[in-house]
Each structure stands twice: as C-alpha cells, then as structure tokens.
Design an enzyme around this catalytic site. Structure first.
Site, PDB file in Angstrom:
ATOM      1  N   VAL A 109       0.862  -1.264   0.019  1.00 51.72           N
ATOM      2  CA  VAL A 109      -0.183  -0.158  -0.106  1.00 51.72           C
ATOM      3  C   VAL A 109       0.934   1.309   0.273  1.00 51.72           C
ATOM      4  O   VAL A 109       0.385   2.234   0.079  1.00 51.72           O
ATOM      5  CB  VAL A 109      -0.872  -0.135   1.190  1.00 51.72           C
ATOM      6  CG1 VAL A 109      -2.047  -0.964   1.059  1.00 51.72           C
ATOM      7  CG2 VAL A 109      -0.208  -0.102   2.730  1.00 51.72           C
ATOM      8  N   HIS A 125      -4.499  -4.347  -1.958  1.00 49.86           N
ATOM      9  CA  HIS A 125      -5.112  -3.933  -0.780  1.00 49.86           C
ATOM     10  C   HIS A 125      -5.024  -2.234  -0.548  1.00 49.86           C
ATOM     11  O   HIS A 125      -5.339  -1.876   0.547  1.00 49.86           O
ATOM     12  CB  HIS A 125      -4.228  -4.309   0.341  1.00 49.86           C
ATOM     13  CG  HIS A 125      -3.972  -5.849   0.395  1.00 49.86           C
ATOM     14  ND1 HIS A 125      -2.856  -6.692   0.477  1.00 49.86           N
ATOM     15  CD2 HIS A 125      -5.013  -6.789   0.551  1.00 49.86           C
ATOM     16  CE1 HIS A 125      -3.078  -7.811   0.707  1.00 49.86           C
ATOM     17  NE2 HIS A 125      -4.586  -7.858   0.696  1.00 49.86           N
ATOM     18  N   CYS A 136     -19.905  10.020   3.204  1.00 50.63           N
ATOM     19  CA  CYS A 136     -20.125  10.606   2.104  1.00 50.63           C
ATOM     20  C   CYS A 136     -19.546  10.042   0.615  1.00 50.63           C
ATOM     21  O   CYS A 136     -19.765  10.488  -0.381  1.00 50.63           O
ATOM     22  CB  CYS A 136     -19.984  12.123   2.180  1.00 50.63           C
ATOM     23  SG  CYS A 136     -18.278  12.589   2.021  1.00 50.63           S
ATOM     24  N   GLY A 254       9.183 -11.112  -3.286  1.00 49.41           N
ATOM     25  CA  GLY A 254       9.118 -10.389  -1.869  1.00 49.41           C
ATOM     26  C   GLY A 254       7.843 -10.702  -0.989  1.00 49.41           C
ATOM     27  O   GLY A 254       7.286  -9.820  -0.307  1.00 49.41           O
ATOM     28  N   SER A 255       7.220 -11.899  -1.366  1.00 45.22           N
ATOM     29  CA  SER A 255       5.928 -12.264  -0.479  1.00 45.22           C
ATOM     30  C   SER A 255       6.251 -13.746  -0.024  1.00 45.22           C
ATOM     31  O   SER A 255       6.666 -14.519  -0.681  1.00 45.22           O
ATOM     32  CB  SER A 255       4.608 -12.104  -1.328  1.00 45.22           C
ATOM     33  OG  SER A 255       3.399 -12.497  -0.793  1.00 45.22           O
ATOM     34  N   SER A 256       5.713 -13.633   1.395  1.00 46.59           N
ATOM     35  CA  SER A 256       5.771 -15.208   1.788  1.00 46.59           C
ATOM     36  C   SER A 256       4.562 -15.920   1.594  1.00 46.59           C
ATOM     37  O   SER A 256       4.588 -17.407   1.557  1.00 46.59           O
ATOM     38  CB  SER A 256       5.846 -15.000   3.629  1.00 46.59           C
ATOM     39  OG  SER A 256       4.639 -14.557   3.867  1.00 46.59           O
TER      40      SER A 256
END
Length: 310
Positions: A109, A125, A136, A254-256
């Site tokens: 993010v 995400h 609103c 770079g992600s488990s």
C-alpha cells in the site's frame, strides 16, 4: 524443488523464464524493505514481534480505536511519504517498459511501484496515499489529511514511544477475499510497518485530536486500504486474477504468500498449468508448488535481470 541461493545463478535461471515475456508479477512487502519499510515475516519483520490485531470492525465501531489508528498512522506516515523506490521497483518498471509483463499486482500500500516508474499497477489492498469518508464517499489525498492533523496537533510528538506497546499483524492464514495485509501492524520501539503504522506512546494517543471530512464533517475517515475483517473488493480480485490468467509465467517477488490474499493466485496458476517462479528471502507457503525458487535479495536479482532483458 531445489532452492537457488546464489543471486547470479538465480538471475540466469530467471532470465530463461522471464525472457519470452507475458509475465504476471505479484509483489509483497519484501520488495520495499530496501526502501526502509520493514516487511512482515523477514528477519526483522512485524510478525517476529508481539502484536494484537485491530480489526476493521474495531476501527469503524470504536471512536477510541480510530483515534489510536490515526495517531499512530500519523506518526508513521512521514516515513512512508519519504520512502523512495529502490532498485527492485525500478527493475520491475524496466521489465514492464520492455513489454515483458502481462501486468503488476501488488499487496503493498506504499505506492513505490508507481514512484519507481511502473504503470497500471493493481493495488490489491489499496493505497495509503488516499483517504475515504465512510459517510459521503469523498476521496482525498493523504498528504492533505497529514497537513490538517499537523495543524490540529501542534504539540504532537511522533517519536514519543512507550516500551512494550503492541500493535497488529497479518494472521497466519485467512479466507479467500479476506483483508489479509492492511490492518494496523505496529512495529516495536519506533519502527514503522508496511502499512505506515508506528508505535506511539499512550499519552500521545490520548491527546491526539482528529479532524473530520472536509465535505460532510463526518469523523469517520479511513485510509483507502483493506483492513482485517474487511474484504478485498470483488472487482479488484477479478482484475488481479485476469492478470494471472492471461500470463505465461507468474513471478512472485518478496511475499511469503502466507495469507490467501496472495496465495490464491498461485493456486489459480496451478489450475491453469502456468509455471510459478518465486524470489524471496526465506521460505514461502507456495514453495511446494513453485517451478523456480530463488532465496536472495531482490536488489541482487532484479536489477541485473532487468539490465540483461530490458
């Protein structure tokens, strides 16, 4: 599947897979660590510290929880805003410009892919750079909210940290569609996590003044990210899945892949017979399903790969 630990060997193996193009790239927090933003499960990641999650239900239903979130997020935002893309981000952008990518999907993010030159990045995400009004629907820049919060809290001490303050982290697993990565993970002793949240002293939180929506005055402002307890919008999941489905290769960076939010794309690739390559420091949930595993720093693998192919 043997794991390649030598970066040069990894580049050579990856070049053969990426060279023909049509690569779907899925990135996680690990690609931003070299920009100074800790990941979740690396050697110094948030999951190695003691945390208690803040759910979306807590955030929306408890004004005190919102105050806590915004105080700590305000403390950490300056670090996210000041972070610069690293050589991994610019290498992915170079591969995209060379026409080798079917698309880029990120679980992050922080907006660093776009800052590094990538285009049409699908932010699974959401983005910390945007703020939403729950009442609103107004969307405004996070920088503007930061200015307003600074003006409302002239004596705010962003570095006032109490020892032992706990925050949140991603769960070890999660159902498909669940918000698996945004939440409010809080780092210990002044650290900032992938979602920009920072540990902050209770005294600072208690006197932190919130500001309302500039359009309708509501105090129910929230970051444009997917929290625990919320779901990734269906159309976003569908768009991300389409990137994978039209690809020849799924490249995970770079992600488990511990949570279903990212792992489901590996499962879909397997259903379609699409090979999977993973570059990550440490094991991942998808290692048994991968065709290539490289355990090395992205900064040692991606830049030479981009130079050779782009």
């Amino acid at each position: 599947m043997p794991v390649i630990e030598d970066a040069a060997d990894g580049v050579a193996a990856l070049r053969a897979l990426v060279g023909p193009g049509d690569v779907a790239v899925l990135t996680g927090a690990g690609i931003s660590t070299e920009s100074g933003i800790p990941d979740y499960r690396g050697p110094s990641g948030a999951a190695r510290r003691n945390h208690t999650p803040m759910t979306y239900q807590q955030f929306t239903g408890d004004p005190a929880a919102r105050r806590r979130y915004w105080a700590r997020s305000h403390a950490g935002w300056r670090h996210i805003a000041a972070a610069a893309p690293n050589s991994g981000h610019t290498a992915v952008a170079a591969l995209q410009r060379a026409g080798l990518l079917a698309g880029i999907v990120t679980q992050n993010v922080d907006g660093l892919h776009q800052a590094g030159g990538a285009r049409s990045v699908l932010e699974l995400h959401g983005s910390l750079a945007r703020v939403l009004c729950s009442d609103c629907g107004d969307v405004s820049p996070r920088d503007l909210l930061a200015e307003r919060l600074t003006a409302a809290n002239p004596d705010f001490r962003a570095d006032a940290v109490d020892a032992g303050v706990s925050g949140a982290e991603e769960p070890d697993d999660g159902p498909a569609g669940a918000a698996d990565a945004a939440g409010t993970p809080t780092a210990g002793s002044g650290r900032v996590n992938p979602d920009g949240d920072a540990a902050l002293g209770e005294a600072e939180i208690a006197r932190f003044a919130l500001v309302g929506c500039q359009r309708c005055g509501s105090d129910r402002l929230e970051p444009d990210v997917v929290f625990f307890g919320a779901t990734v919008p269906r159309e976003r999941v569908t768009a991300a899945m389409a990137v994978v489905e039209r690809a020849r290769l799924l490249l995970v960076l770079g992600s488990s892949l511990t949570v279903m939010s990212g792992y489901r794309f590996v499962l879909r690739a397997g259903q379609l017979g699409i090979p999977v390559a993973i570059v990550n420091q440490g094991p991942t949930r998808a290692d048994p399903r991968a065709d290539l595993i490289i355990d090395a720093r992205l900064g040692d693998v991606l830049p030479p790969l981009a130079r050779q192919l782009a």
